[in-house]
Design a protein around this motif. Structure first.
Motif, PDB file in Angstrom:
ATOM      1  N   UNK A   9      68.295 -66.707  30.928  1.00 17.63           N
ATOM      2  CA  UNK A   9      68.785 -66.347  32.255  1.00 17.63           C
ATOM      3  C   UNK A   9      68.020 -65.143  32.796  1.00 17.63           C
ATOM      4  N   UNK A  10      67.764 -64.167  31.925  1.00 21.11           N
ATOM      5  CA  UNK A  10      67.020 -62.976  32.351  1.00 21.11           C
ATOM      6  C   UNK A  10      65.615 -63.350  32.821  1.00 21.11           C
ATOM      7  N   UNK A  11      64.953 -64.239  32.080  1.00 21.57           N
ATOM      8  CA  UNK A  11      63.606 -64.664  32.457  1.00 21.57           C
ATOM      9  C   UNK A  11      63.623 -65.423  33.781  1.00 21.57           C
ATOM     10  N   UNK A  12      64.619 -66.272  33.976  1.00 25.98           N
ATOM     11  CA  UNK A  12      64.710 -67.067  35.206  1.00 25.98           C
ATOM     12  C   UNK A  12      65.173 -66.262  36.409  1.00 25.98           C
ATOM     13  N   UNK A  13      65.577 -65.012  36.191  1.00 29.65           N
ATOM     14  CA  UNK A  13      65.971 -64.175  37.327  1.00 29.65           C
ATOM     15  C   UNK A  13      64.779 -63.823  38.211  1.00 29.65           C
ATOM     16  N   UNK A  14      63.565 -63.963  37.654  1.00 27.64           N
ATOM     17  CA  UNK A  14      62.349 -63.758  38.444  1.00 27.64           C
ATOM     18  C   UNK A  14      62.088 -65.000  39.290  1.00 27.64           C
ATOM     19  N   UNK A  15      61.919 -64.817  40.595  1.00 26.49           N
ATOM     20  CA  UNK A  15      61.785 -65.954  41.512  1.00 26.49           C
ATOM     21  C   UNK A  15      60.565 -66.816  41.193  1.00 26.49           C
TER      22      UNK A  15
END
Length: 228
Positions: A9-15
């Protein structure tokens, strides 16, 4: 939520990463760095950085060359494809899979003279005992007094999204119902399943000094654990 899911989830928080990951998932084939870079309008070098982040948390796997295609002269291009990791985010956490598993097990083991509700409650208690026994075998807590039993229960139930809060030394309240919003559709059945599950958990934990009690409160779990 598992640590792997949190990291994903943290990695996917980057657009940029999220858009690149969506592109690769929709491609239905391994994707090269050049294709991934072009999909979001960035350089190949920057794309490699983001792709490596997605690989590191288990969202993508990396290899060389596409299956079935002729191997090019020299080194094959690095390609990426989804791993199948299923990441779902719910705040507060939900355990719909647990409830669904209990209901399916209830249908599977339902006896000829047993109602569906009775079978579901029996399955819920069995699932709870299984979880409690696994924790007892893992932690080997020894004889559990009421306070120790509630501490141990709180640690386990925290991992399943119940959001336990110690209201007193002998009272553990559960702020979140992991089965919500399904509980709103049939609160009587879902609360009964929840109660059977938590009572079974205490039984499997061998925590005879604590009990699961139905105590519905608005916006919270319908069950609380009390020192017996």
């Amino acid at each position: 939520m598992s640590e792997q899911a949190r990291a994903a989830v943290a990695v996917l928080s980057d657009d940029l990463r999220r858009r690149m990951y969506d592109f690769i998932r929709r491609a239905d084939r391994p994707v090269t760095r050049d294709e991934a870079a072009e999909s979001v309008g960035i350089s190949r070098k920057l794309a490699a950085f983001h792709l490596d982040k997605l690989v590191a948390v288990g969202l993508l796997s990396a290899g060389y060359g596409r299956p079935g295609e002729p191997r090019p002269v020299g080194r094959a291009p690095k390609v990426y494809q989804p791993t199948g990791l299923d990441v779902r985010v719910s705040i507060p956490p939900r355990e719909h899979e647990l409830l669904a598993g209990i209901l399916l097990e209830g249908l599977r083991v339902q006896g000829p003279e047993e109602t569906g509700r009775e079978a579901a409650l029996r399955a819920a208690a069995a699932r709870g005992r299984e979880l409690g026994a696994a924790e007892r075998d893992r932690a080997k807590p020894g004889r559990l007094g009421a306070e120790r039993a509630l501490t141990c229960a709180g640690q386990v139930l925290e991992r399943h999204g119940f959001e336990p809060v110690r209201a007193s030394p002998t009272l553990l309240r559960l702020l979140n119902c992991p089965f919500h919003p399904l509980a709103a559709k049939d609160p009587d059945l879902v609360c009964a399943i929840n109660h059977a599950f938590l009572a079974g958990f205490l039984e499997g934990l061998d925590a005879s000094t604590a009990e699961a009690v139905l105590a519905p409160r608005p916006g919270a779990c319908c069950v609380e654990l009390r020192g017996a």
